[in-house]
Design a protein around this motif. Structure first.
Motif, mmCIF file in Angstrom:
data_model
loop_
_atom_site.group_PDB
_atom_site.id
_atom_site.type_symbol
_atom_site.label_atom_id
_atom_site.label_comp_id
_atom_site.label_asym_id
_atom_site.label_seq_id
_atom_site.Cartn_x
_atom_site.Cartn_y
_atom_site.Cartn_z
ATOM 1 N N TYR A 228 0.832 -1.201 0.000
ATOM 2 C CA TYR A 228 0.000 0.000 0.000
ATOM 3 C C TYR A 228 0.869 1.254 0.000
ATOM 4 C CZ TYR A 228 -3.534 3.369 1.596
ATOM 5 O OH TYR A 228 -4.382 4.449 1.713
ATOM 6 N N ARG A 229 1.977 1.222 0.733
ATOM 7 C CA ARG A 229 2.837 2.400 0.868
ATOM 8 C C ARG A 229 3.739 2.618 -0.338
ATOM 9 N NH1 ARG A 229 2.169 0.423 6.060
ATOM 10 N NH2 ARG A 229 3.847 -1.111 5.890
ATOM 11 N N ALA A 230 3.659 1.713 -1.321
ATOM 12 C CA ALA A 230 4.452 1.889 -2.537
ATOM 13 C C ALA A 230 3.573 1.784 -3.778
ATOM 14 C CB ALA A 230 5.568 0.835 -2.595
ATOM 15 N N ALA A 231 2.260 2.058 -3.605
ATOM 16 C CA ALA A 231 1.314 1.892 -4.700
ATOM 17 C C ALA A 231 0.544 3.176 -4.943
ATOM 18 C CB ALA A 231 0.363 0.744 -4.376
ATOM 19 N N LEU A 232 -0.231 3.180 -6.009
ATOM 20 C CA LEU A 232 -1.049 4.323 -6.405
ATOM 21 C C LEU A 232 -2.486 3.861 -6.581
ATOM 22 C CD1 LEU A 232 1.415 5.636 -9.107
ATOM 23 C CD2 LEU A 232 0.864 6.839 -6.992
ATOM 24 N N SER A 233 -3.422 4.707 -6.167
ATOM 25 C CA SER A 233 -4.821 4.370 -6.390
ATOM 26 C C SER A 233 -5.180 4.551 -7.863
ATOM 27 C CB SER A 233 -5.727 5.241 -5.526
ATOM 28 O OG SER A 233 -5.573 6.620 -5.882
ATOM 29 N N ARG A 234 -4.495 5.487 -8.513
ATOM 30 C CA ARG A 234 -4.702 5.680 -9.946
ATOM 31 C C ARG A 234 -3.424 6.217 -10.564
ATOM 32 N NH1 ARG A 234 -9.688 8.998 -12.872
ATOM 33 N NH2 ARG A 234 -9.197 8.349 -15.019
#
Length: 251
Positions: free
Chosen positions: A29-35
């Protein structure tokens, strides 16, 4: 309560599913993007703008649908194949490759149902309505399309000559008798010619003329024999009587 905006310095997880948007406990989650729209994530953490496109060349017939399929041999030798109605044209380095145009069997309506896989200088193309084809690049301006020949063999040529196979032996436990005592052993019966039962000739028969009778064959002291099957045939010319019950015995 004030809103917190934590600093995020890596985006290697790319765009994640909306189902994970509240999963702050996960490391991804801390290395991802929602979009992530119009950006490409880099393996070392950052992102950069997605490359744009520009007009390269007109397709053969703009009134018909065409399909672009990549053909990548290496980083320095990459092509875009223009699949159109009954043809393929080749593009590379922002322009069409010479006057290369390969005739194909694929109609406009079939282009987006084509399946393909490439290895080195060849691409195999399949469609449910056509025989498999293989596209081959032998030079920058030399491309050919041919029906793929499956290697299933090797096999010898089909033998179409008339051949008759004659077995050397019938597999009978007794020899083919020519008399009651020849070639070996002894055939006997209550009446009639006993050896006809053992002559392997469907045209001969034993007629005893009695209600209860026997027929036998003596191997004359031979070693143990195994008989795992037998048959009895009634000859239509042998009279009106036929056996209806019998015992098969060995001694």
């Amino acid at each position: 309560m004030p809103t917190l905006y934590p600093i995020q310095d890596t985006f290697v997880r790319g765009e994640i599913s909306p189902r994970l948007h509240a999963r702050a406990s996960l490391d991804l989650y801390r290395a991802a993007l929602s979009r992530c729209e119009n950006f490409v994530t880099l393996p070392h953490g950052g992102i950069r703008k997605r490359g744009g496109s520009y007009f390269c060349a007109e397709v053969k017939d703009s009134s018909k649908k065409t399909r672009g399929i990549p053909f990548i041999f290496s980083a320095d030798q990459a092509y875009m194949l223009e699949f159109g109605d009954l043809y393929i044209r080749v593009h590379a380095y922002g322009a069409r490759v010479g006057s290369v145009e390969v005739v194909t069997p694929y109609l406009e309506a079939d282009l987006f149902d084509l399946q393909f896989v490439q290895s080195a200088d060849q691409m195999w193309i399949t469609h449910k309505n056509y025989l498999p084809q293989v596209l081959t690049r032998t030079a920058h301006t030399t491309w050919t399309l041919a029906e793929f020949v499956f290697l299933d063999g090797p096999y010898d040529d089909i033998n179409t000559s008339a051949t008759t196979l004659t077995p050397a032996e019938s597999g009978a436990v007794h020899p083919q008798m020519t008399s009651d005592t020849l070639p070996t052993g002894t055939a006997a019966a209550t009446a009639g010619t006993a050896w006809h039962v053992f002559d392997r000739d469907n045209g001969t028969n034993l007629t005893s003329g009695v209600t209860t009778a026997f027929v036998s064959y003596d191997f004359a002291g031979a070693s143990t024999k195994v008989c795992d099957a037998y048959w009895i045939r009634v000859n239509s010319t042998g009279g009106t009587k036929a056996p209806v019950a019998w015992d098969f015995q060995g001694f």
